[in-house]
Design an enzyme around this catalytic site. Structure first.
Site, short mmCIF file in Angstrom:
data_model
loop_
_atom_site.label_atom_id
_atom_site.label_comp_id
_atom_site.label_asym_id
_atom_site.label_seq_id
_atom_site.Cartn_x
_atom_site.Cartn_y
_atom_site.Cartn_z
N HIS A 13 2.96 14.52 5.83
CA HIS A 13 2.87 15.97 5.64
C HIS A 13 3.51 16.56 6.90
O HIS A 13 3.15 16.17 8.01
CB HIS A 13 1.42 16.43 5.52
CG HIS A 13 0.69 15.74 4.41
ND1 HIS A 13 0.88 16.04 3.09
CD2 HIS A 13 -0.19 14.71 4.44
CE1 HIS A 13 0.12 15.25 2.35
NE2 HIS A 13 -0.53 14.43 3.15
N CYS A 49 -1.48 -4.00 3.45
CA CYS A 49 -2.38 -5.14 3.34
C CYS A 49 -1.52 -6.38 3.13
O CYS A 49 -0.33 -6.28 2.83
CB CYS A 49 -3.38 -4.95 2.20
SG CYS A 49 -2.63 -4.46 0.65
N SER A 71 0.83 -1.21 0.00
CA SER A 71 0.00 0.00 0.00
C SER A 71 0.86 1.25 0.00
O SER A 71 1.44 1.58 -1.01
CB SER A 71 -1.04 0.02 1.11
OG SER A 71 -2.01 1.01 0.79
#
EC number: 4.1.1.50
Length: 139
Positions: A68, A83, A63
């Site tokens: 940020h 996953c 994934s």
């Protein structure tokens, strides 16, 4: 339904501003975090804002890892989503927090995956503040 994946949403505070202002340093940390978390890196992109702040993502076969940052506040918003059976997102999160030198973190673990016939699903909230306090010599 079985869990499709685990999504860690992390609020990291008290981070080293020099580390979280440097997109190259963050990329290095994320690539190593992927290795530590047994993830296969596919691509990465990091962008430095003016005058400061970084947004970036490492795409992994399992994934992604994204961030940020607000260096002026010592704050980073992190996501680690995986996953499959082999990845260990908790190890990746712990590695990133250590390298960001985070003094505080709130970690929400979301078990991802819901099918149409499922009527409910749950999310578990975890807090790793005690662990960070111990690592930072505060306990």
């Amino acid at each position: 339904m079985d869990t499709i994946g685990y999504h860690y949403v992390v609020e990291a505070a008290g981070c080293d501003p020099e580390v979280i202002a440097d997109p190259n340093k963050i990329r290095e940390i994320f690539l190593e975090a992927a290795k530590v978390g047994n993830m296969e890196v596919k691509a990465s992109y990091f962008f430095k804002f003016s005058p400061m702040g970084v947004s970036g993502v490492v795409i992994v076969a399992e994934s992604h890892i994204s961030v940020h940052t607000w260096p002026e506040k010592g704050y980073a918003a992190l996501d680690v989503y995986t996953c499959g059976e082999k990845a260990d997102p908790e190890k990746a999160v712990d590695y990133i927090l250590e390298k960001f030198k985070a003094k505080y973190a709130h970690v929400s673990e979301l078990k991802r995956g819901i099918e149409e016939e499922d009527s409910t699903f749950t999310h578990t909230i975890l807090t790793w503040e005690e662990k960070l306090d111990r690592r930072n010599g505060n306990k």
